[in-house]
Design an enzyme around this catalytic site. Structure first.
Site, PDB file in Angstrom:
ATOM      1  N   PRO A 212       0.750  -1.197  -0.091  1.00 25.76           N
ATOM      2  CA  PRO A 212       0.030   0.032  -0.168  1.00 25.76           C
ATOM      3  C   PRO A 212       0.908   1.202  -0.150  1.00 25.76           C
ATOM      4  O   PRO A 212       1.998   1.352   0.808  1.00 25.76           O
ATOM      5  CB  PRO A 212      -0.747  -0.023   1.038  1.00 25.76           C
ATOM      6  CG  PRO A 212      -0.165  -1.271   1.953  1.00 25.76           C
ATOM      7  CD  PRO A 212       0.551  -2.133   1.294  1.00 25.76           C
TER       8      PRO A 212
ATOM      9  N   TYR B 248      -0.740   4.968  13.669  1.00 20.82           N
ATOM     10  CA  TYR B 248      -2.066   5.327  13.446  1.00 20.82           C
ATOM     11  C   TYR B 248      -2.941   4.927  14.724  1.00 20.82           C
ATOM     12  O   TYR B 248      -2.402   4.484  15.541  1.00 20.82           O
ATOM     13  CB  TYR B 248      -2.610   4.963  12.104  1.00 20.82           C
ATOM     14  CG  TYR B 248      -1.659   5.507  11.051  1.00 20.82           C
ATOM     15  CD1 TYR B 248      -1.671   6.852  10.907  1.00 20.82           C
ATOM     16  CD2 TYR B 248      -1.050   4.631   9.870  1.00 20.82           C
ATOM     17  CE1 TYR B 248      -0.903   7.419   9.859  1.00 20.82           C
ATOM     18  CE2 TYR B 248      -0.434   5.134   8.924  1.00 20.82           C
ATOM     19  CZ  TYR B 248      -0.129   6.666   8.947  1.00 20.82           C
ATOM     20  OH  TYR B 248       0.422   7.288   7.817  1.00 20.82           O
TER      21      TYR B 248
ATOM     22  N   ARG C 256      -1.585  -5.363   9.601  1.00 23.23           N
ATOM     23  CA  ARG C 256      -0.450  -4.832   9.433  1.00 23.23           C
ATOM     24  C   ARG C 256       0.122  -4.312  10.571  1.00 23.23           C
ATOM     25  O   ARG C 256      -0.744  -3.653  11.325  1.00 23.23           O
ATOM     26  CB  ARG C 256       0.019  -3.425   8.224  1.00 23.23           C
ATOM     27  CG  ARG C 256       1.454  -2.938   8.337  1.00 23.23           C
ATOM     28  CD  ARG C 256       1.341  -2.102   7.148  1.00 23.23           C
ATOM     29  NE  ARG C 256       2.097  -2.959   6.243  1.00 23.23           N
ATOM     30  CZ  ARG C 256       2.967  -2.414   5.153  1.00 23.23           C
ATOM     31  NH1 ARG C 256       3.093  -1.067   4.748  1.00 23.23           N
ATOM     32  NH2 ARG C 256       3.465  -3.259   4.134  1.00 23.23           N
TER      33      ARG C 256
ATOM     34  N   ARG D 155       8.396   1.060  -2.898  1.00 19.21           N
ATOM     35  CA  ARG D 155       9.109   1.843  -3.926  1.00 19.21           C
ATOM     36  C   ARG D 155       9.583   1.570  -5.108  1.00 19.21           C
ATOM     37  O   ARG D 155       9.470   2.296  -6.158  1.00 19.21           O
ATOM     38  CB  ARG D 155      10.195   2.668  -2.910  1.00 19.21           C
ATOM     39  CG  ARG D 155       9.727   3.638  -1.732  1.00 19.21           C
ATOM     40  CD  ARG D 155      10.837   3.927  -0.644  1.00 19.21           C
ATOM     41  NE  ARG D 155      11.099   2.573  -0.155  1.00 19.21           N
ATOM     42  CZ  ARG D 155      12.455   2.543   0.748  1.00 19.21           C
ATOM     43  NH1 ARG D 155      13.045   3.780   0.867  1.00 19.21           N
ATOM     44  NH2 ARG D 155      12.615   1.311   1.172  1.00 19.21           N
TER      45      ARG D 155
HETATM   46  C1  LIG Z   1       4.678   6.879  -1.265  1.00 20.41           C
HETATM   47  C2  LIG Z   1       4.463   5.718  -0.020  1.00 20.41           C
HETATM   48  C3  LIG Z   1       3.325   5.727   0.563  1.00 20.41           C
HETATM   49  C4  LIG Z   1       2.968   4.630   1.476  1.00 20.41           C
HETATM   50  N1  LIG Z   1       1.720   4.668   1.901  1.00 20.41           N
HETATM   51  C5  LIG Z   1       1.341   3.472   2.784  1.00 20.41           C
HETATM   52  C6  LIG Z   1       0.070   3.105   3.188  1.00 20.41           C
HETATM   53  O1  LIG Z   1      -0.865   3.762   2.665  1.00 20.41           O
HETATM   54  N2  LIG Z   1      -0.093   1.990   3.925  1.00 20.41           N
HETATM   55  C7  LIG Z   1       1.084   1.572   4.683  1.00 20.41           C
HETATM   56  O2  LIG Z   1       0.722   0.651   5.328  1.00 20.41           O
HETATM   57  N3  LIG Z   1       2.233   1.804   4.282  1.00 20.41           N
HETATM   58  C8  LIG Z   1       2.469   2.608   3.428  1.00 20.41           C
HETATM   59  N4  LIG Z   1       3.691   3.065   2.985  1.00 20.41           N
HETATM   60  C9  LIG Z   1       5.079   2.154   3.405  1.00 20.41           C
HETATM   61  C10 LIG Z   1       5.076   0.928   2.227  1.00 20.41           C
HETATM   62  O3  LIG Z   1       3.723   0.064   2.277  1.00 20.41           O
HETATM   63  C11 LIG Z   1       6.246  -0.170   2.529  1.00 20.41           C
HETATM   64  O4  LIG Z   1       5.956  -1.039   3.759  1.00 20.41           O
HETATM   65  C12 LIG Z   1       7.464   0.906   2.624  1.00 20.41           C
HETATM   66  O5  LIG Z   1       7.555   1.602   1.894  1.00 20.41           O
HETATM   67  C13 LIG Z   1       8.574  -0.295   2.490  1.00 20.41           C
HETATM   68  O6  LIG Z   1       8.868  -0.795   1.471  1.00 20.41           O
HETATM   69  P1  LIG Z   1       9.939  -0.526   0.431  1.00 20.41           P
HETATM   70  O7  LIG Z   1      10.944  -0.716   0.645  1.00 20.41           O
HETATM   71  O8  LIG Z   1       9.441  -1.820  -0.817  1.00 20.41           O
HETATM   72  O9  LIG Z   1       9.704   1.120  -0.225  1.00 20.41           O
HETATM   73  C14 LIG Z   1       4.063   3.686   2.043  1.00 20.41           C
HETATM   74  C15 LIG Z   1       5.385   3.994   1.112  1.00 20.41           C
HETATM   75  C16 LIG Z   1       5.636   5.043   0.353  1.00 20.41           C
HETATM   76  C17 LIG Z   1       6.818   4.932  -0.268  1.00 20.41           C
END
Ligand SMILES: Cc1cc2nc3c(=O)[nH]c(=O)nc-3n(C[C@H](O)[C@H](O)[C@H](O)COP(=O)(O)O)c2cc1C
Ligand SMILES: Cc1cc2nc3c(=O)[nH]c(=O)nc-3n(C[C@H](O)[C@H](O)[C@H](O)COP(=O)(O)OP(=O)(O)OC[C@H]3O[C@@H](n4cnc5c(N)ncnc54)[C@H](O)[C@@H]3O)c2cc1C
Length: 770
Positions: A417, A577, A625, A719
């Site tokens: 997400p 949250y 989560r 990302r």
């Molecule tokens: C732009 C952005 C928005 C995010 N929004 C959410 C979200 O809405 N809900 C959530 O649980 N995590 C959110 N995250 C966290 C990601 O789901 C993920 O756990 C985190 O980026 C680590 O993964 P990665 O290293 O593959 O980016 C967000 C991350 C990014 C970069």
């Protein structure tokens, strides 16, 4: 220069001989408390790479060491009555005694003075030395004399081990695992000369105590180990050569690192080297390698800077700057490998089948990846891939399907997400259709929509999506229907309530992420009246009435999610949250039934979960989560996270999505590739619930090794999906997996991309000379 090395182990002897070779005029003495040719320990292993360095610096010693080497390729596991063997691992082993003899003899030839049976009390024993090398091993007197200078950080690990030898012949690096009535024991065995193998026995402290080994002398300990491993030893004896140790010969590993490696004691410059300044656990077999490479680097620095007394300060500074980087890298890998052996009895031995246990063990340091295993032993890896997929055809684990309740995912990749902050009045539109649609076409099996809020006050920012009215429900239904019609991806919704982190700016607006909106703020709720940022908006501590109200919002949003056609629902209990604010002791300071113990802090999140689960169709999965680590002292730890997961499992959760942090602005996370995967692994094995790993998972190789080792059931990638919606399709082509089905209109792009990557792979192989 007048140089004294305190300690005639590999570090002291090798430095002495290299420095003497460099300048015969240097006056070099090695002071050793033991008799000549008398030492502890059995064989040590090191890599071909270290041998390469040694050949360059002193061909004579390298040649002699090489002649005395035992080289072997295979690793063999004996576990639950099975023997599994894989090749291509390439180790060399040599007796510690033999190696020291070679170094001592070479020192004598070059004119290094060797003083045996001399116990140096400290560096101050040698006031006329220009340079004192403290190569006095793990219990270094020199380091212990000046803790305020070297600032050592010494961690004593919980497992017990005993370093034994045997004349039983082993032709592979062998690992034995045996279960006793009190727990698991493991033996690490490697041959180091024609007759003898090192045989290290290891177990957790509580298992050791339960067997009364704290009361056992060396002979009794050996007899005990012979009994535990009798099936394998088949009457061969185990031997010790640690007669110098008083009482029990069972040790705890100590991880040593130091902030500073050298100083001037008023008369001489003093520098730590080898185990005195850093240790690496035997699970990775690199202590001797580090000691030898320290010696090489210090000599190299003298060569580059000059070897007069005036050069010493600069040389010592550069020596630490360069060596510290390599040491940290190796210590990190050794730490993972060590932890694996510390927890395997609790986490893997009873849980994993022998095939997966072997895979998990081979990848324990997280430095050997899936593709790396393929290079080492293709046949073994493909056999494992077939076993994992449960079919005749080898499939990379990333591309095996996964079933949960009534849903089958086509592979193990999930779009995590990611909040986009592009809504008005909580409504998703064309932007979201494009954004989510593109990712659904990109090959992932499950696409998460961003955190969707259960009421207007539950939003993080005014741009967040919601699911509290009919218009929003049909907006979402349009997107889900499109994804279902055009792709074979499933759609997941993450529902949440921002709690104390609501009413804030989008990252690129106003004062930025987490900062309160400049105006039109809405009132906030949380477990306690504590703002997320020190000068942020203060939330109201929820009353029971608030709890009922919010719970009903969650139930209604769930009903709407079902109506919109989502396949999967996730409850957001992470990142500080609202529901997370109840779980963490950092944010929950309530005095009532919802605060205090973890059981109390979980009461409201579990109540919401139960209500949501009841409103969500039975045949569809639900994940939760969590922040598995607050990264703040006094906050949630990975151990607490297993209890949190256990509680949600009991309440009916199907999967735990293991994120971490963002609960406190004081957090100090330790980032690195796959850095949150250990939390998913621990929860999966110790709680027995499926997990979703997330965080810095950025290559197919990462996904394959996580899934193959059973560290998680699915991998969420965030990302990398911002850069490339077709991340899964791209990674499949990169590793040469061509069976992935691309969307039909895109089909002509597939062979083209596959050919590009195939060319890159063959160029890489050619470059490596394979
Ligand atoms: C732009 C952005 C928005 C995010 N929004 C959410 C979200 O809405 N809900 C959530 O649980 N995590 C959110 N995250 C966290 C990601 O789901 C993920 O756990 C985190 O980026 C680590 O993964 P990665 O290293 O593959 O980016 C967000 C991350 C990014 C970069
Ligand atoms: C169970 C076990 C298994 C291991 N397996 C491996 C392996 O497979 N591969 C590997 O690379 N490494 C292995 N190691 C690590 C390896 O033994 C060390 O990392 C390596 O020996 C470090 O070299 P050193 O010269 O720094 O210290 P040491 O080898 O410890 O030498 C220090 C020397 O200083 C002497 N000394 C200490 N104090 C004084 C004093 N006050 N005066 C005079 N002399 C003194 C000691 O007698 C000793 O000879 C293992 C270690 C253990 C415990």
């Amino acid at each position: 220069m007048k140089i004294v090395c305190i300690g005639g182990g590999p570090a002291g002897l090798y430095f002495a001989l290299l420095m003497k070779k460099r300048g015969a005029h240097h006056d070099i003495t090695v002071v050793e408390r033991n008799k000549p040719y008398d030492t502890f320990g059995w064989g040590v292993v090191f890599s071909d790479q270290t041998m390469g360095h040694m050949r360059h610096w002193d061909a004579e010693t390298a040649q002699e060491i090489q002649q005395a080497f035992n080289h072997w390729d295979d690793i063999e596991l004996h576990f639950k009555g099975r023997v599994i063997r894989s090749g291509g691992h390439g180790f060399v082993g040599i007796g510690r005694k033999k190696m020291l003899n070679i170094l001592q003899a070479r020192c004598e030839v070059l004119g290094v003075k060797l003083l045996f049976e001399q116990d140096a009390t400290s560096d101050l024993d040698f006031p006329d030395a220009d340079l004192v090398i403290a190569s006095d091993g793990i219990n270094s007197n020199v380091r212990n004399r000046c803790p305020e200078i070297f600032k050592p950080d010494i961690v004593t690990r919980p497992n017990r081990f005993i370093w034994l030898g045997t004349h039983k012949q082993y032709d592979a690096f062998t690992f034995l695992f045996e279960k006793t009535e009190h727990g698991w024991f493991q033996a690490h065995i490697y041959k180091f000369d024609g007759l003898t193998s090192t045989f290290i026995v290891e177990c957790p402290e509580e298992v050791w105590l339960a067997h009364g080994l704290d009361q056992a002398d060396q002979a009794e300990s050996i007899a005990f180990c012979e009994k535990v491993f009798a099936d394998n030893l088949k009457g061969e004896r185990l031997m010790t050569n640690a007669r110098h140790l008083r009482g029990s010969a069972w040790l705890n590993f100590q991880r040593v690192k130091c902030e500073k490696w050298s100083f001037f004691n008023g008369k001489s410059h003093v520098v730590l080297m080898g185990d005195a300044v850093h240790t690496a656990h035997f699970a990775i077999g690199s202590g001797t390698k580090l000691a030898l490479e320290d010696a090489i680097e210090l000599v190299r620095q003298f060569q580059e800077t000059g070897d007069e007394v005036v050069h010493i300060p600069q040389v010592l500074e550069q020596y630490q700057a360069l060596r510290a980087i390599d040491v940290i890298r190796l210590q990190n890998a050794a730490w993972n490998a060590m932890e694996w052996f510390e927890v395997c009895g609790k986490r893997y031995c009873d849980q994993l089948a022998p095939e997966q246990f072997m895979y998990s063990m081979l990848t324990r340091s997280q430095r050997i990846s899936h593709e790396n295993l393929r290079l080492r032993d293709k046949q073994w890896l493909e056999g494992y891939e077939r076993w994992f997929a449960g079919q005749a055809q080898a499939v990379p684990p990333m591309f095996t399907p996964y079933r949960l309740r009534g849903i089958t995912l086509k592979n193990r990749v999930v779009v995590s997400p990611m909040a986009q902050y592009k809504c008005t009045d909580g409504r998703v539109g064309d932007y979201h259709l494009m954004h989510l649609g593109a990712r659904a076409m990109g090959g992932a099996s499950l696409v998460f929509a961003e955190m969707t809020c259960v009421s207007p006050e539950a939003r993080i920012t005014p741009g967040c999506p919601g699911l509290w009215n009919d218009e929003q429900t049909s907006d979402w239904a349009r997107i889900v229907a499109w994804v279902h019609q055009e792709t074979d991806a499933k759609m997941a919704l993450q529902i949440g309530h921002a709690g104390p982190k609501g009413s804030t700016c989008a990252p690129w607006q106003g004062a930025g992420a987490d900062q309160p909106l400049p105006d039109a703020n809405w009132p906030l709720l949380s477990a306690s009246a504590k703002p997320y940022l020190q000068d942020g908006q203060v939330p109201r501590a929820m009353t029971r009435e608030d709890m009922d109200h919010v719970k009903n919002d969650f139930i209604r949003a769930t009903q709407r999610a079902s109506k919109a056609g989502f396949d999967w629902l996730e409850l957001h209990c992470a990142h500080g949250y609202l529901l997370s604010s109840f779980i963490s002791p950092l944010t929950n300071q309530r005095q009532d039934d919802y605060g205090g113990s973890l059981e109390n802090r979980l009461r409201y999140p579990l109540e919401v979960f139960a209500a949501v689960r009841a409103a969500w169709p039975d045949h569809l999965p639900m994940s939760v989560r969590i922040s598995a680590h607050d990264w703040v002292e006094g906050g949630i730890t990975p151990m607490d996270a297993t209890e949190v997961a256990r509680a949600f499992k009991l309440a009916g959760a199907d999967m735990i999505d293991c994120s971490s942090g963002q609960v406190s602005a004081q957090q100090k996370p330790i980032y690195g590739r796959m850095y949150q995967t250990p939390f998913a692994d621990r929860i999966r094995q110790e709680v027995g619930i499926a997990t979703l790993a997330v965080g810095a998972i950025s290559e197919a190789d990462h996904v394959n090794s996580i899934i193959a080792a059973g560290r998680a059931d699915l991998c969420a990638v965030a990302r990398p999906h911002l850069a490339n919606p077709a991340w899964t399709m791209t990674e499949a082509a990169r590793i040469g997996y061509t069976a992935l089905q691309w969307p039909s209109p895109y089909a002509s792009g597939q062979p083209q991309l596959e050919a590009t990557f195939a060319r890159e792979r063959s160029l890489q192989l050619a470059g490596r000379g394979d």
